[in-house]
Design a protein around this motif. Sequence first.
Motif, PDB file in Angstrom:
ATOM      1  N   ALA A 143      11.531  55.940  12.597  1.00 30.87           N
ATOM      2  CA  ALA A 143      11.313  57.064  11.688  1.00 30.87           C
ATOM      3  C   ALA A 143      11.576  58.377  12.400  1.00 30.87           C
ATOM      4  N   VAL A 144      12.047  59.344  11.625  1.00 32.08           N
ATOM      5  CA  VAL A 144      12.313  60.687  12.122  1.00 32.08           C
ATOM      6  C   VAL A 144      11.543  61.674  11.256  1.00 32.08           C
ATOM      7  N   LEU A 145      10.751  62.517  11.885  1.00 26.43           N
ATOM      8  CA  LEU A 145      10.097  63.631  11.195  1.00 26.43           C
ATOM      9  C   LEU A 145      11.048  64.813  11.253  1.00 26.43           C
ATOM     10  N   ALA A 202      21.113  67.799   4.182  1.00 23.87           N
ATOM     11  CA  ALA A 202      22.155  67.122   4.956  1.00 23.87           C
ATOM     12  C   ALA A 202      21.552  66.039   5.836  1.00 23.87           C
ATOM     13  N   ALA A 203      20.441  66.361   6.492  1.00 26.08           N
ATOM     14  CA  ALA A 203      19.864  65.458   7.481  1.00 26.08           C
ATOM     15  C   ALA A 203      19.299  64.187   6.867  1.00 26.08           C
ATOM     16  N   VAL A 204      18.575  64.324   5.751  1.00 22.22           N
ATOM     17  CA  VAL A 204      17.891  63.159   5.179  1.00 22.22           C
ATOM     18  C   VAL A 204      18.871  62.071   4.744  1.00 22.22           C
ATOM     19  N   GLU A 207      14.172  55.646   8.698  1.00 20.76           N
ATOM     20  CA  GLU A 207      13.215  56.216   7.774  1.00 20.76           C
ATOM     21  C   GLU A 207      13.071  57.696   8.110  1.00 20.76           C
ATOM     22  N   VAL A 208      12.975  58.542   7.093  1.00 16.36           N
ATOM     23  CA  VAL A 208      12.883  59.985   7.320  1.00 16.36           C
ATOM     24  C   VAL A 208      11.665  60.530   6.605  1.00 16.36           C
TER      25      VAL A 208
END
Length: 271
Positions: free
Chosen positions: A2-4, A19-21, A30-31
């Motif tokens: 996962a990335v916060l 763009a990032a999600v 997972e974002v």
Amino acid sequence: MAVLSIQSTVTYGHVGNAAAVPALRVLGHEVWPIATVTFSNHPGHGHWTGRTRSAAELADLFRGLRGLGALARCDAVLSGYLGRPSTARVVAQAVRAVRRANPDGFYVLDPVIGDDGRIYVAPGVVDAIRCRLLPLADIITPNRYELGWLTGRTVDDTDAVVTAARALCRGSLGQVVVTGIVQGERISACAVTADTVRWVAAPYRQARFRGAGDLFSALYTAHFIDTRDIARALEAAMSGLDLVTRRTLELGSDELALGQCLAELATRRGR
């Protein structure tokens, strides 16, 4: 994994989390997005609606996330456009909390300040990035102009890029990935560590691509989580960005044609 991701979002177009999600998700991550601002569109269009979120709102959102006990699954924190200087304090608190929960988690700072000789953030944001966030970062992804602001140096050729980037490699900061280095008909990015320099280039397209830096940072984060290899992550991020900018020009779009490229980006996972 996962990335916060703490940065702006827009309804129209692909900048910040918009763009990032999708990029992070299509590459298998997972974002958890937290929006520092919610705008109708990028202000580069000349008009927009929406608002900048307060630090209290952002802190409340993060407090709720932390209460779920999920931070141990967070592999990386990615931050971009802050909106207000006070947002940096919330980002710093989030980074520290993630590191307590997962000591292997890392922080990617995209120091969104400006480009082409122009600052486009609120007063105080540059100092907040430099003083609060830079000391916490493991990886930073400035463009050449932002690198100059962070170091107080003139960055006008490739040697100066490497020298300035290496000057930042201290403490937890192990990688400085500099983007937007135009060299004739090519545009380059380089990843600098205390003892290595890696370059990658793509065709230079003379057009303004809003969100290109945001997309690059997300792609680099995704590929580095997968590979833990700087050279492979750099090559994959630049290749993915080149795909999207090329398709954008082919379609004559006024925003990144990210949606039309997601299926192909998905095939590049783990390269």
